[in-house]
Design a protein around this motif. Structure first.
Motif, mmCIF file in Angstrom:
data_model
loop_
_atom_site.group_PDB
_atom_site.id
_atom_site.type_symbol
_atom_site.label_atom_id
_atom_site.label_comp_id
_atom_site.label_asym_id
_atom_site.label_seq_id
_atom_site.Cartn_x
_atom_site.Cartn_y
_atom_site.Cartn_z
ATOM 1 N N SER A 235 0.874 -1.327 -0.304
ATOM 2 C CA SER A 235 0.181 -0.147 0.391
ATOM 3 C C SER A 235 0.399 1.289 0.047
ATOM 4 O O SER A 235 0.502 2.255 -0.556
ATOM 5 C CB SER A 235 -0.855 0.231 1.470
ATOM 6 N N VAL A 236 2.105 1.327 0.968
ATOM 7 C CA VAL A 236 2.905 2.718 1.211
ATOM 8 C C VAL A 236 3.256 2.675 -0.847
ATOM 9 O O VAL A 236 3.699 4.097 -0.635
ATOM 10 C CB VAL A 236 3.737 2.327 1.997
ATOM 11 N N ILE A 237 4.164 1.823 -1.415
ATOM 12 C CA ILE A 237 4.551 1.914 -2.360
ATOM 13 C C ILE A 237 3.780 2.325 -3.338
ATOM 14 O O ILE A 237 3.960 2.979 -4.301
ATOM 15 C CB ILE A 237 5.147 0.368 -3.296
ATOM 16 N N TYR A 238 2.500 1.773 -3.320
ATOM 17 C CA TYR A 238 1.846 1.735 -4.680
ATOM 18 C C TYR A 238 1.252 3.495 -4.572
ATOM 19 O O TYR A 238 0.862 4.217 -6.234
ATOM 20 C CB TYR A 238 0.513 1.420 -4.126
ATOM 21 N N GLN A 239 0.852 3.882 -3.581
ATOM 22 C CA GLN A 239 0.598 5.563 -3.797
ATOM 23 C C GLN A 239 1.710 6.591 -4.488
ATOM 24 O O GLN A 239 1.806 6.567 -5.765
ATOM 25 C CB GLN A 239 0.733 6.210 -2.368
ATOM 26 N N PRO A 240 2.995 6.179 -3.880
ATOM 27 C CA PRO A 240 4.155 7.506 -5.289
ATOM 28 C C PRO A 240 4.393 6.872 -6.350
ATOM 29 O O PRO A 240 4.665 7.693 -7.408
ATOM 30 C CB PRO A 240 5.610 7.226 -4.253
ATOM 31 N N THR A 241 3.300 5.497 -6.219
ATOM 32 C CA THR A 241 3.949 4.626 -8.231
ATOM 33 C C THR A 241 3.363 4.996 -8.729
ATOM 34 O O THR A 241 3.871 5.049 -9.882
ATOM 35 C CB THR A 241 3.795 3.378 -7.671
ATOM 36 N N LYS A 242 2.198 5.558 -9.281
ATOM 37 C CA LYS A 242 1.349 6.358 -9.983
ATOM 38 C C LYS A 242 2.172 7.580 -10.052
ATOM 39 O O LYS A 242 2.077 7.987 -11.397
ATOM 40 C CB LYS A 242 0.074 6.528 -8.848
ATOM 41 N N ILE A 243 2.589 8.250 -9.284
ATOM 42 C CA ILE A 243 3.492 9.017 -9.744
ATOM 43 C C ILE A 243 4.217 8.673 -11.004
ATOM 44 O O ILE A 243 4.774 9.561 -11.754
ATOM 45 C CB ILE A 243 3.985 10.260 -8.926
ATOM 46 N N TYR A 244 5.328 7.938 -10.279
ATOM 47 C CA TYR A 244 6.437 7.292 -10.915
ATOM 48 C C TYR A 244 5.679 7.320 -12.410
ATOM 49 O O TYR A 244 6.807 6.707 -13.293
ATOM 50 C CB TYR A 244 7.241 6.010 -9.644
ATOM 51 N N MET A 245 4.741 6.218 -12.388
ATOM 52 C CA MET A 245 4.448 5.754 -13.527
ATOM 53 C C MET A 245 4.237 6.542 -14.159
ATOM 54 O O MET A 245 4.229 6.559 -15.610
ATOM 55 C CB MET A 245 2.732 4.256 -13.024
ATOM 56 N N LEU A 246 3.446 7.972 -14.453
ATOM 57 C CA LEU A 246 3.041 9.086 -14.768
ATOM 58 C C LEU A 246 4.411 9.579 -15.152
ATOM 59 O O LEU A 246 4.511 9.453 -16.769
ATOM 60 C CB LEU A 246 2.170 10.071 -13.918
ATOM 61 N N VAL A 247 5.504 9.806 -14.795
ATOM 62 C CA VAL A 247 6.442 10.014 -15.795
ATOM 63 C C VAL A 247 7.261 9.496 -16.293
ATOM 64 O O VAL A 247 7.704 10.340 -18.095
ATOM 65 C CB VAL A 247 7.619 10.806 -14.147
ATOM 66 N N ILE A 248 7.586 8.062 -16.173
ATOM 67 C CA ILE A 248 8.131 7.252 -17.205
ATOM 68 C C ILE A 248 7.110 6.749 -18.759
ATOM 69 O O ILE A 248 7.476 6.687 -20.118
ATOM 70 C CB ILE A 248 8.690 6.230 -16.544
ATOM 71 N N GLY A 249 5.708 7.319 -18.178
ATOM 72 C CA GLY A 249 4.935 7.225 -19.690
ATOM 73 C C GLY A 249 4.942 8.492 -20.041
ATOM 74 O O GLY A 249 4.878 8.558 -21.447
ATOM 75 N N LEU A 250 5.406 9.118 -19.492
ATOM 76 C CA LEU A 250 5.818 10.815 -19.899
ATOM 77 C C LEU A 250 6.943 10.836 -21.099
ATOM 78 O O LEU A 250 7.306 11.187 -22.181
ATOM 79 C CB LEU A 250 6.149 12.219 -19.094
ATOM 80 N N LEU A 251 7.883 9.972 -20.494
ATOM 81 C CA LEU A 251 9.565 10.014 -21.211
ATOM 82 C C LEU A 251 9.210 8.840 -22.539
ATOM 83 O O LEU A 251 10.302 9.188 -22.901
ATOM 84 C CB LEU A 251 10.080 8.802 -20.287
ATOM 85 N N THR A 252 8.099 7.802 -22.487
ATOM 86 C CA THR A 252 8.783 6.842 -23.431
ATOM 87 C C THR A 252 8.322 7.268 -24.650
ATOM 88 O O THR A 252 9.526 6.988 -25.791
ATOM 89 C CB THR A 252 7.166 6.101 -22.958
ATOM 90 N N ILE A 253 7.950 9.104 -25.368
ATOM 91 C CA ILE A 253 8.009 9.511 -26.779
ATOM 92 C C ILE A 253 9.249 9.972 -26.469
ATOM 93 O O ILE A 253 10.179 9.328 -28.199
ATOM 94 C CB ILE A 253 6.762 9.842 -27.270
ATOM 95 N N MET A 254 9.387 10.742 -25.659
ATOM 96 C CA MET A 254 10.879 11.714 -25.538
ATOM 97 C C MET A 254 11.977 10.941 -25.741
ATOM 98 O O MET A 254 13.220 10.961 -27.014
ATOM 99 C CB MET A 254 10.651 12.630 -24.558
ATOM 100 N N ALA A 255 11.912 9.255 -25.095
ATOM 101 C CA ALA A 255 13.385 8.830 -24.794
ATOM 102 C C ALA A 255 13.332 7.538 -26.386
ATOM 103 O O ALA A 255 14.143 7.387 -26.049
ATOM 104 C CB ALA A 255 13.512 7.851 -23.629
ATOM 105 N N PHE A 256 12.244 7.124 -26.405
ATOM 106 C CA PHE A 256 11.796 5.905 -27.686
ATOM 107 C C PHE A 256 11.730 6.328 -28.281
ATOM 108 O O PHE A 256 12.696 5.227 -29.611
ATOM 109 C CB PHE A 256 10.913 4.910 -26.519
ATOM 110 N N LEU A 257 10.938 6.559 -28.592
ATOM 111 C CA LEU A 257 10.028 6.797 -29.840
ATOM 112 C C LEU A 257 10.943 7.017 -31.628
ATOM 113 O O LEU A 257 10.925 6.339 -32.569
ATOM 114 C CB LEU A 257 9.062 7.969 -30.733
ATOM 115 N N THR A 258 11.992 8.179 -31.291
ATOM 116 C CA THR A 258 12.531 8.545 -32.368
ATOM 117 C C THR A 258 13.340 7.659 -32.306
ATOM 118 O O THR A 258 14.386 7.378 -34.247
ATOM 119 C CB THR A 258 13.528 10.486 -31.839
ATOM 120 N N TYR A 259 14.287 7.175 -31.726
ATOM 121 C CA TYR A 259 15.938 5.794 -31.461
ATOM 122 C C TYR A 259 14.584 5.072 -32.622
ATOM 123 O O TYR A 259 15.448 4.580 -33.870
ATOM 124 C CB TYR A 259 15.648 5.742 -29.956
ATOM 125 N N TYR A 260 13.382 4.368 -31.686
ATOM 126 C CA TYR A 260 13.129 3.243 -32.860
ATOM 127 C C TYR A 260 12.738 3.573 -34.222
ATOM 128 O O TYR A 260 12.948 3.105 -35.092
ATOM 129 C CB TYR A 260 11.887 2.567 -31.921
#
Length: 242
Positions: A54-79
């Motif tokens: 339960s403790v990991i769940y709450q901050p992980t929502k923000i963590y997943m939001l951030v790496i979701g933001l990074l997925t196109i910025m970091a990977f799409l152009t490369y692929y």
């Protein structure tokens, strides 16, 4: 030909999964240390008896939001510059995001089980309570499933926002920030019976109380809808110069 396309998408999925898990394997130990310090030295937290998942769940929502933001910025152009189609990138990234979401909560459950085992032989008494909104007698399976789906939605929200920016520019960013917030609010309303947007709370709109099965089905529909929007955004997305 179809088998070759599936192989490309699976390679993208594997590559993205392990890349994002490298980040995650730094993130989880930090949360574990924070949890132990807070649990051992904060009487209020011991009184609430929160478990590690339960403790990991709450901050992980923000963590997943951030790496979701990074997925196109970091990977799409490369692929794309390496000959990967946008469709293979989308399929691979979707599979990788699902794998990361479930891996985080499965690792949290394993760590919680280890803490419980340590507690059975020592004076340490790890928390056992779940989040208030999760009305289930299941200790491991259902919390892992529900938390994984929720944090996956946060990843999709971040992916949609950055997709809107890359597809439509500044105005697209503004529009998809609103869409992303509404998307996250819908997920939170399904499970936590509350709106993410403070302004909506002021309207005093009555909140429905949904059963576990209905919330699960609606969450899966939201995931499908979010991925469909992302596919539309990335289908002809221009590649920005590096």
């Amino acid at each position: 030909m179809q088998a070759k396309k599936n192989t490309v998408a699976s390679k993208v999925a594997t590559d993205l999964f392990f890349t994002q898990m490298k980040w995650t394997l730094w993130y989880i130990p930090i949360l574990l240390v924070v949890y132990l310090l807070l649990y051992l030295f904060t009487p209020e937290m011991q009184a609430e008896n929160w478990n590690l998942i339960s403790v990991i769940y709450q901050p992980t929502k923000i963590y997943m939001l951030v790496i979701g933001l990074l997925t196109i910025m970091a990977f799409l152009t490369y692929y794309v510059k390496n000959g990967i189609t946008r469709k293979d990138y989308f399929i691979g990234s979707s599979i990788a995001a699902t794998g990361v979401a479930f891996s985080i909560m499965i690792i949290a459950a394993i760590l919680a089980a280890v803490l419980a085992l340590i507690g059975s032989f020592t004076a340490f008494d790890p928390g056992t309570s779940q989040m208030d909104f999760l009305n289930t007698t299941s200790v491991w399976l259902m919390p892992v499933l529900v938390y994984s789906l929720i944090i996956l939605c946060y990843y999709i929200a971040g992916w949609m926002v950055i997709g809107g920016y890359y597809r439509f520019g500044g105005w697209g960013l503004l529009v998809f920030i609103v869409i992303g917030i509404l998307y996250i609010s819908a997920v939170d309303l399904l499970w936590e019976n509350d709106w993410t947007l403070p302004l909506v709370r002021l309207l005093n709109i009555p909140m429905p109380v949904l059963s576990l099965s209905i919330s699960l089905v609606c969450t899966l529909l939201l995931i499908a809808a979010g991925l469909w929007v992302i596919r539309l955004l990335t289908k002809r997305m221009p590649i920005k110069p590096e």
